[in-house]
Design a protein around this motif. Structure first.
Motif, mmCIF file in Angstrom:
data_model
loop_
_atom_site.group_PDB
_atom_site.id
_atom_site.type_symbol
_atom_site.label_atom_id
_atom_site.label_comp_id
_atom_site.label_asym_id
_atom_site.label_seq_id
_atom_site.Cartn_x
_atom_site.Cartn_y
_atom_site.Cartn_z
ATOM 1 N N ALA A 77 -46.025 20.292 46.902
ATOM 2 C CA ALA A 77 -46.208 18.860 47.165
ATOM 3 C C ALA A 77 -44.888 18.138 47.411
ATOM 4 C CB ALA A 77 -46.947 18.215 45.993
ATOM 5 N N LEU A 78 -43.864 18.461 46.643
ATOM 6 C CA LEU A 78 -42.652 17.645 46.636
ATOM 7 C C LEU A 78 -41.499 18.198 47.466
ATOM 8 C CD1 LEU A 78 -42.581 16.628 42.845
ATOM 9 C CD2 LEU A 78 -43.578 15.383 44.784
ATOM 10 N N LEU A 79 -41.513 19.487 47.746
ATOM 11 C CA LEU A 79 -40.382 20.089 48.458
ATOM 12 C C LEU A 79 -40.645 20.180 49.957
ATOM 13 C CD1 LEU A 79 -39.477 23.037 46.039
ATOM 14 C CD2 LEU A 79 -38.494 20.727 46.104
ATOM 15 N N GLY B 16 -51.411 31.367 43.803
ATOM 16 C CA GLY B 16 -52.600 32.212 43.770
ATOM 17 C C GLY B 16 -52.538 33.255 42.672
ATOM 18 N N LEU B 17 -51.384 33.901 42.534
ATOM 19 C CA LEU B 17 -51.221 34.932 41.498
ATOM 20 C C LEU B 17 -51.362 34.368 40.093
ATOM 21 C CD1 LEU B 17 -48.199 36.930 42.984
ATOM 22 C CD2 LEU B 17 -50.515 37.804 42.669
ATOM 23 N N SER B 18 -51.005 33.091 39.934
ATOM 24 C CA SER B 18 -51.022 32.488 38.597
ATOM 25 C C SER B 18 -52.253 31.617 38.354
ATOM 26 C CB SER B 18 -49.759 31.655 38.384
ATOM 27 O OG SER B 18 -49.653 30.631 39.364
ATOM 28 N N LEU C 55 -44.585 30.125 47.699
ATOM 29 C CA LEU C 55 -45.119 29.246 46.661
ATOM 30 C C LEU C 55 -46.651 29.354 46.590
ATOM 31 C CD1 LEU C 55 -42.920 26.064 47.274
ATOM 32 C CD2 LEU C 55 -42.829 27.580 45.273
ATOM 33 N N GLY C 56 -47.284 29.473 47.763
ATOM 34 C CA GLY C 56 -48.733 29.664 47.785
ATOM 35 C C GLY C 56 -49.133 30.962 47.121
ATOM 36 N N LEU C 57 -48.369 32.019 47.380
ATOM 37 C CA LEU C 57 -48.647 33.313 46.758
ATOM 38 C C LEU C 57 -48.492 33.226 45.240
ATOM 39 C CD1 LEU C 57 -49.194 36.375 47.103
ATOM 40 C CD2 LEU C 57 -46.699 36.685 47.269
ATOM 41 N N ILE D 234 -47.390 28.013 35.315
ATOM 42 C CA ILE D 234 -46.789 28.533 36.550
ATOM 43 C C ILE D 234 -47.535 27.998 37.773
ATOM 44 C CG2 ILE D 234 -46.329 30.622 37.891
ATOM 45 C CD1 ILE D 234 -45.932 32.094 35.233
ATOM 46 N N CYS D 235 -48.869 28.003 37.705
ATOM 47 C CA CYS D 235 -49.672 27.517 38.824
ATOM 48 C C CYS D 235 -49.404 26.046 39.087
ATOM 49 C CB CYS D 235 -51.158 27.752 38.525
ATOM 50 S SG CYS D 235 -52.269 27.364 39.892
ATOM 51 N N ALA D 236 -49.340 25.251 38.024
ATOM 52 C CA ALA D 236 -49.064 23.820 38.177
ATOM 53 C C ALA D 236 -47.687 23.591 38.797
ATOM 54 C CB ALA D 236 -49.164 23.125 36.826
ATOM 55 N N ALA D 237 -46.700 24.377 38.376
ATOM 56 C CA ALA D 237 -45.348 24.249 38.936
ATOM 57 C C ALA D 237 -45.324 24.599 40.417
ATOM 58 C CB ALA D 237 -44.386 25.139 38.155
#
Length: 401
Positions: A94-96, A111-113, A106-108, A85-88
């Motif tokens: 990076a890409l969007l 961080g959560l993952s 996405l940052g949250l 999940i963190c990698a995704a």
């Protein structure tokens, strides 16, 4: 050093240390890479700060929760799920090209993952070495993690400025997946099973050593974060001198951890280590000369890793094995909040009185840690004549009468 060589010859110890350092290496890269990328995309450091804040909140909340889940669903399952999940989430950043609130979400999520590698490995350590080696192992771990904070920011800055912020974030994903897979596939991760905790989340904080380790970790890392802000402000936003001075700070911590790691831990151990940090940071206020700052931070750094080792050992020795991962999760959360507080206080003081204000803040955080260590010395366990192994979990035994 002979003792550390013996320790590293223990089957699996060298491998698990290398694997967990690689898996945690992105921790020293993510904040800077996200800052550079979001500022590049939006043109605003304020927007980048909001995304970083969301990431930090996620990490702080997740620490004790995901660590506790390892006792319910197993280390490998939790580590693998959070890793993917963190990698995704980082890949998406990076890409969007999306609005700021989506970047914050996405940052949250990232961080959560964040994979609870630190909690996992410090739970594994007591099962890998004998009781006399456990405290030196915690000290070695605390010392070697300085490698992350020396090399990771330099590497990600070079990649981000030379190749671009998207490649920098994707590099983090590659290291995250590779290092995480190496750690997850380590035999020790599969062999050690954390018993499911029967107590409510947060109950472990009722133990004085855990709350003291969390509080002192908050103050110690707050001091370190204030130092980093001060050094960057002193040398005009990260010139060569800034990197060298911060590297000396980390080298001092590495040397201190390796030098003092064999010393038995008594109730006054934390106070003595905080005294070293406080003296060194108080001397930084005298001059902003690079040589002076390097020398004083070398002194202050000598107490950092030894203090962290005390936190890890006193926590391990004071809780049941089923509670160790959650306890380390809370300590990690305290350190994350300390980093945010130290950076914020130092930032305000830099704006108000100049770079010297950041060093004043750092010395104040360290002095507060020293005061806490002295006032609550009775809450620190005496490990001079006992090992730092966790308390065994016991269950009722049914007997026939």
């Amino acid at each position: 050093m002979a003792g550390y060589r013996v320790l590293l010859r223990t089957p699996g110890v060298g491998r698990i240390i290398a694997a967990q350092l690689t898996a945690r290496f992105p921790n020293g890269m993510i904040s800077l890479a996200v800052l550079l990328h979001i500022e590049h995309v939006t043109g605003s450091y304020g927007a980048a700060g909001l995304v970083l804040a969301a990431t930090s909140v996620g990490q702080a909340v997740a620490g004790p929760v995901t660590s506790r889940w390892m006792g319910r669903w197993g280390m490998r399952r939790v580590l693998t799920t959070t890793l993917l999940i963190c990698a995704a989430a980082i890949t998406a950043i990076a890409l969007l090209e999306v609005p700021l609130p989506v970047y914050m979400a996405l940052g949250l999520i990232g961080g959560l993952s964040t994979p609870p590698v630190q909690s996992a490995v410090r739970t594994i350590y007591p099962k890998m070495v004998n009781s006399s080696q456990l405290t030196p192992l915690y000290s070695l771990d605390a010392s070697l993690q300085e490698i992350i904070w020396v090399l990771a920011p330099v590497i990600i800055t070079l990649v981000g400025t030379q190749a671009g912020t998207v490649p920098a974030l994707l590099l983090i994903v590659v290291i995250l997946l590779g290092g995480g897979a190496w750690f997850i596939l380590s035999p020790e991760v599969g062999r050690v099973r954390i018993p499911r905790s029967r107590r409510a989340l947060g109950t472990v904080l009722r133990k004085p050593p855990v709350i003291l380790a969390t509080a002192t970790g908050f103050l110690l890392i707050g001091a370190c974060a204030a130092v980093e802000a001060g050094v960057v402000a002193t040398f005009d936003h990260g010139g060569l001198e800034a990197g060298l001075v911060l590297a000396v700070f980390a080298v001092g911590s590495l040397a201190g951890g390796l030098t003092f790691g064999h010393i038995p831990i008594g109730p006054w151990a934390m106070a003595r280590r905080f005294a070293i940090v406080t003296v060194g940071l108080s001397l930084t206020i005298v001059s902003l000369n690079a040589w002076w700052l390097g020398a004083t931070l070398l002194v202050a750094g000598a107490g950092i890793a030894p203090a962290l080792a005390v936190m890890f050992a006193m926590t391990s020795a004071s809780v049941r094995f089923s509670e160790t991962a959650e306890a380390y999760g809370w300590i990690g959360t305290g350190q994350l909040i300390g980093a945010a507080a130290g950076s914020a206080v130092a930032g305000f003081l830099v704006d108000g009185v100049g770079p010297q204000g950041a060093y004043i803040a750092a010395a104040a955080f360290a002095a507060a840690g020293l005061v806490v260590s002295v006032l609550f010395v009775r809450g620190f366990p005496d490990l001079r004549h006992r090992d730092a192994s966790p308390i065994p979990d016991t269950e009722p035994v049914h007997t026939i009468t």
